[in-house]
Design a protein around this motif. Structure first.
Motif, short mmCIF file in Angstrom:
data_model
loop_
_atom_site.label_atom_id
_atom_site.label_comp_id
_atom_site.label_asym_id
_atom_site.label_seq_id
_atom_site.Cartn_x
_atom_site.Cartn_y
_atom_site.Cartn_z
N ILE A 1 0.79 -1.16 0.03
CA ILE A 1 -0.15 0.04 -0.04
C ILE A 1 0.80 1.27 -0.05
O ILE A 1 1.99 1.27 0.55
CB ILE A 1 -0.79 0.11 1.04
N ALA A 2 0.22 2.23 -0.43
CA ALA A 2 1.23 3.61 -0.88
C ALA A 2 0.72 4.63 0.08
O ALA A 2 1.70 5.68 0.06
CB ALA A 2 0.91 3.85 -2.38
N THR A 3 -0.25 4.48 0.83
CA THR A 3 -0.51 5.69 1.87
C THR A 3 0.61 5.84 2.76
O THR A 3 1.26 4.53 3.21
CB THR A 3 -1.89 5.65 2.47
N THR A 4 1.06 6.98 3.16
CA THR A 4 2.27 7.03 4.29
C THR A 4 1.96 7.98 5.36
O THR A 4 0.84 8.57 5.39
CB THR A 4 3.48 7.86 3.53
N ALA A 5 2.52 7.33 6.52
CA ALA A 5 2.32 8.26 7.77
C ALA A 5 3.94 8.50 8.29
O ALA A 5 4.59 7.74 8.70
CB ALA A 5 1.51 7.25 8.63
N THR A 6 4.09 9.78 7.94
CA THR A 6 5.55 10.18 8.36
C THR A 6 5.48 11.02 9.51
O THR A 6 4.85 11.96 9.58
CB THR A 6 6.12 11.14 7.15
N TYR A 7 6.47 10.71 10.28
CA TYR A 7 6.49 11.33 11.54
C TYR A 7 7.33 12.49 11.70
O TYR A 7 8.41 12.60 11.14
CB TYR A 7 7.26 10.34 12.79
N ASP A 8 6.64 13.63 12.35
CA ASP A 8 7.22 14.91 12.38
C ASP A 8 7.62 15.29 13.94
O ASP A 8 6.84 15.46 14.70
CB ASP A 8 6.30 16.09 11.85
N GLU B 1 3.97 14.41 15.58
CA GLU B 1 2.81 14.12 14.99
C GLU B 1 3.09 13.28 13.90
O GLU B 1 4.10 13.42 13.24
CB GLU B 1 1.89 15.38 14.41
N PHE B 2 2.14 12.51 13.35
CA PHE B 2 2.22 11.78 12.20
C PHE B 2 1.54 12.83 11.09
O PHE B 2 0.40 13.13 11.22
CB PHE B 2 1.75 10.28 12.21
N VAL B 3 2.05 12.40 9.61
CA VAL B 3 1.33 13.16 8.61
C VAL B 3 1.01 12.04 7.77
O VAL B 3 1.98 11.54 7.08
CB VAL B 3 2.34 14.13 8.07
N VAL B 4 -0.23 11.99 7.55
CA VAL B 4 -0.88 10.76 6.72
C VAL B 4 -1.34 11.28 5.36
O VAL B 4 -1.98 12.47 5.15
CB VAL B 4 -2.08 10.13 7.38
N ALA C 1 -11.49 6.16 11.81
CA ALA C 1 -10.97 5.05 10.95
C ALA C 1 -9.80 4.46 11.50
O ALA C 1 -8.96 5.21 12.21
CB ALA C 1 -10.81 5.37 9.63
N VAL C 2 -9.37 3.12 11.48
CA VAL C 2 -7.99 2.72 11.72
C VAL C 2 -7.54 2.90 10.16
O VAL C 2 -8.08 2.06 9.49
CB VAL C 2 -8.27 1.44 12.32
N VAL C 3 -6.60 3.45 10.00
CA VAL C 3 -6.07 3.71 8.79
C VAL C 3 -4.43 2.99 8.70
O VAL C 3 -3.69 3.14 9.46
CB VAL C 3 -5.72 5.21 8.39
N PHE C 4 -4.32 2.09 7.72
CA PHE C 4 -3.09 1.37 7.60
C PHE C 4 -2.45 2.20 6.71
O PHE C 4 -2.71 2.49 5.42
CB PHE C 4 -3.46 -0.13 7.04
N ALA C 5 -0.96 2.51 7.05
CA ALA C 5 0.00 3.34 6.05
C ALA C 5 1.17 2.99 6.37
O ALA C 5 1.58 2.08 7.41
CB ALA C 5 -0.21 4.74 6.37
N GLN C 6 2.28 3.22 5.36
CA GLN C 6 3.62 2.92 5.46
C GLN C 6 4.33 4.02 6.85
O GLN C 6 4.20 4.85 6.61
CB GLN C 6 4.41 3.09 4.30
N LEU C 7 4.88 3.23 7.68
CA LEU C 7 5.31 4.05 8.93
C LEU C 7 6.48 4.79 8.28
O LEU C 7 7.75 3.91 8.38
CB LEU C 7 5.21 3.39 10.16
N VAL C 8 6.94 6.16 8.38
CA VAL C 8 8.22 6.48 7.96
C VAL C 8 8.80 7.41 9.20
O VAL C 8 7.85 8.37 9.39
CB VAL C 8 8.12 7.40 6.46
N THR C 9 9.85 7.17 9.62
CA THR C 9 10.32 8.20 10.56
C THR C 9 11.82 7.98 10.42
O THR C 9 12.71 7.08 10.00
CB THR C 9 10.18 7.53 11.98
N ARG C 10 12.50 9.30 10.50
CA ARG C 10 13.98 9.45 10.33
C ARG C 10 14.39 8.92 8.85
O ARG C 10 15.43 8.62 8.77
CB ARG C 10 14.95 9.02 11.54
N VAL D 1 3.75 -1.38 6.84
CA VAL D 1 2.55 -1.00 7.31
C VAL D 1 2.44 -1.20 8.78
O VAL D 1 2.71 -2.00 9.41
CB VAL D 1 1.70 -1.97 6.51
N HIS D 2 1.67 -0.23 9.29
CA HIS D 2 1.22 0.07 10.62
C HIS D 2 -0.27 0.50 10.57
O HIS D 2 -0.64 1.27 9.62
CB HIS D 2 2.37 0.96 11.43
N ALA D 3 -0.88 0.64 11.69
CA ALA D 3 -2.28 0.98 12.01
C ALA D 3 -2.32 2.34 12.78
O ALA D 3 -1.64 2.38 13.88
CB ALA D 3 -3.23 -0.11 12.48
#
Length: 717
Positions: free
Chosen positions: A186-193, A198-201, A223-232, A238-240
């Protein structure tokens, strides 16, 4: 139109054929045979069989079935999809009021930690309306379950009470337009700031939109949104994430969130499926459901599971209850269809092949028995296998047996059985519809409606074909472990395991020791294919052979360059999936056989053994070409399979109504006009009318009789 519809009831019925001889004791029409008329003929203990079919959670199923029988929960045919959605959402509140949705949640928030019973009760909701069942599954089995199993106690305290009482209607936002079963991509991302914690989805392109999401079009507030967790700068897979979607007052989307309505579908139109997309939506760091992986305030990622792949499958494995639920619901739908069709077939009459006056009952025709009894046998097998799956699920989620191996076994078992039961339900609903002719096509008799609603069961919670590929990979992995040091010449003898006795039970490759080790030939073991041991021999050997052949063909594939390895795997994909399906069928046969050991009543055991044999022999007949081509059966032996099946049909015929009555459905569950006995009333009225005409001498003379008389009296030349 009526005549054509009647003839459509069974294309194999022809006035010139000879149906099974008909007898009609009391209100039931049964085939007369030595089995039916002998004083010592077996009889089915319907009540005891019904208890066996209800399984471990019988009490819970009864409560749920009684609730499903209430008119306010029933599907109202003919509603617009908008009205149907509103009705189903209101029905969810009835489930809450009756405590039907709290069983699986933690006791700390008012639940009962009752995982198996929860799914057992949920499976019964298909009786009321499949849309209600799936809408409830979205709210509590997916959305709520994700918070429960992927979140921590803090998440539970914060959100589960509102989820349980429906204050927070929610979505399970995993599937994307561009990626269905391939969740890892899946291509949705959750990038940590870290600056704002915060996560930016974000959905970076159209194919990344969340699609086919229940509750997304209208009702979902979160919703519980599944996205690729990106940090640093590192993607951890994939995380929820828990995300609010709409303003509770206005129901408008919150800033950065948008969506569309999926509109009218081929079925399940009581569910508001829709699409969601996110444009740099910020959510608190604590909204990450971090049971298996978390991000500290400074952006560092930690997890109790070091392997990214294992972590991914562990997270998805906690959500396996969707497949378990669909498996059981599909079996329930098959039971509904067969009860209606077999009831109707014992009353509906067509063609007077064996009598000058009486027409034949449909179920006395051999072809009609073939159509319905083989599917009845499969439904019993699927039901017993479903009960085993549910118990395995409960063992894992209760913590009684919750090792990595147990979870892998559960995942494999669910992936094996859900495809077979959902495909079987669609096939059974269609065959029962056709077997009831034009009457079966009327919405009032539910076949067409149920089939439309269950159609999507074959592709959600995992596309069936993809799930069987997962099973096949597990079979190959087990094969590799068992035979890492054994050459193919030894494998060809299929000496799988050395335990004297019967099968080694596990959800991977089943080993059966004694078949060929002594004789060297499966054909010698299959002296009488109707024998239990011979059925096990043939069914198990086929799985072993297919897995061994593909395993040999793929040997060394993991050492090839990626493209070449993928090409080699793809070359054998069809054989792999066929092996997985054969394995799943074996699981069902074994479950049926094990259930026979729990039957105390001798008559019931005899009849169920016939039904089990019908299932096993039908599998062998379906794959007869494989057995012949691979030398497992001789041509002469192969010709006997159909004869054995036909004999079993005659034996089962007198017990057909008992076998479907044991399902325990009342009129409030069936809700099919042709299952009410109305057809028998019509047929009896017609027979009495013609009987009266004949008795009074007022019946018109058939022209064919006059012609025959004239031919007899004409002078010979």
């Amino acid at each position: 139109m009526t005549e054509l519809a009647d003839r459509a009831a069974d294309p194999a019925i022809d006035p010139t054929t000879n149906p099974t001889t008909n007898a009609n004791p009391a209100a039931r029409s049964v085939a007369s045979s030595s089995d039916a008329t002998d004083a010592g003929a077996p009889a089915v203990d319907v009540a005891a069989l019904g208890e066996l079919l209800l399984g471990k959670w019988a009490a819970t199923r009864r409560v749920a079935r009684a609730l499903a029988g209430r008119p306010e929960l029933h599907k109202t045919e003919g509603l617009s999809h908008t009205d149907h959605r509103q009705r189903v959402f209101g029905q969810l509140k009835i489930l809450v009021e009756n405590g039907a949705v709290h069983r699986a949640f933690p006791a700390s928030v008012g639940g009962a930690d009752e995982h198996g019973g929860n799914v057992a009760g949920f499976q019964e909701l298909v009786i009321a309306d499949p849309s209600l069942q799936i809408k409830a599954g979205v709210q509590w089995g997916l959305f709520g379950s994700a918070v429960n199993h992927l979140g921590t106690e803090e998440h539970h305290r914060t959100w589960l009470p509102g989820i349980m009482n429906l204050d927070i209607p929610g979505c399970f936002a995993m599937t994307e337009t561009g990626h269905g079963s391939d969740v890892a991509s899946i291509a949705t991302t959750a990038t940590y700031d870290p600056a704002t914690e915060e996560f930016v989805v974000h959905t970076p392109f159209r194919a990344a939109w969340k699609d086919y999401i229940g509750n997304a079009a209208v009702d979902g507030l979160a919703a519980v949104v599944f996205a690729q967790l990106v940090t640093r700068g590192v993607s951890h897979g994939v995380h929820a994430f828990y995300m609010e979607l709409r303003d509770p007052g206005t129901k408008d989307f919150l800033p950065g969130i948008g969506g569309e309505d999926d509109g009218v579908k081929g079925g399940l139109n009581g569910i508001d499926n829709g699409r969601l997309h996110f444009t740099n939506v910020r959510i608190p760091r604590t909204n990450l459901l971090n049971r298996y992986g978390g991000v500290d305030a400074d952006g560092s990622y930690t997890s109790s599971i070091a392997s990214p792949g294992r972590r991914f499958f562990t997270m998805l494995g906690t959500l396996v209850q969707g497949r378990v639920s669909l498996d059981g619901a599909a079996v329930t739908a098959s039971k509904l269809a067969l009860k209606t069709a077999i009831q109707y077939a014992t009353e509906r009459r067509q063609f007077n092949a064996s009598s000058q006056t009486d027409e034949e009952v449909l179920l006395d025709y051999q072809r009609h028995q073939r159509r319905l009894f083989t599917r009845l046998a499969t439904t019993y097998a699927a039901g017993f296998a479903s009960e085993q799956l549910l118990q395995k699920f409960d063992d894992v989620f209760s913590g009684r047996n919750d090792t990595d191996a147990d979870r892998q076994d559960l995942e494999t078992l669910a992936a094996a059985l859900k495809p077979l039961s959902t495909w079987h339900a669609l096939d059974t609903l269609q065959e029962c519809r056709e077997a009831c002719g034009g009457a079966g096509f009327l919405i009032e008799n539910r076949f067409a409606s149920l089939r439309a609603d269950l159609d999507v069961y074959a592709t959600f919670e995992g596309d069936n074909t993809v799930l069987l590929q997962l099973v096949a990979k597990r079979l190959l992995a087990d094969y590799a472990k068992e035979f890492r040091t054994v050459n193919f010449g030894v494998l060809a003898r299929y000496v799988v395991g050395q335990a004297a006795g019967a099968a080694i039970h596990r959800t991977g490759l089943r080993g059966v020791a004694q078949f060929v080790a002594d004789s060297g030939s499966v054909q010698k073991a299959a002296i009488a294919i109707k024998d239990e041991a011979s059925q096990r021999t043939l069914l198990t050997d086929r799985v072993q052979t297919m897995v061994a052949e593909v395993g040999s063909a793929l040997k060394g594939a993991n050492k090839l360059p990626q493209a070449q390895g993928a090409a080699l795997f793809n070359k054998h994909q069809n054989e792999l999936i066929e092996a997985a399906q054969a394995h799943a069928e074996l699981l069902q046969w074994e479950a049926f056989t094990e259930a026979l050991g729990k039957v105390a009543d001798p008559g019931t055991k005899v009849v169920l053994t016939w039904l089990r044999d019908l299932f096993g022999l039908s599998l062998i007949e379906k794959n007869l070409s494989w057995y012949l081509m691979n030398g497992r059966l001789s041509m002469q032996r192969g010709r006997t399979v159909g004869d054995y099946i036909n004999r079993l049909l005659v034996k089962i015929r007198p017990h057909a109504l008992d076998l479907v009555d044991a399902f325990g459905f009342g009129p409030e569950h069936l809700r099919a006009e042709i299952a009410t006995g109305a057809e028998k009333v019509r047929q009896d009225e017609a027979r009495e009318y013609f009987r009266g005409q004949r008795a009074s001498g007022q019946a018109p003379v058939d022209e064919k009789i006059l012609i025959a008389r004239a031919a007899k009296t004409a002078p010979r030349r």
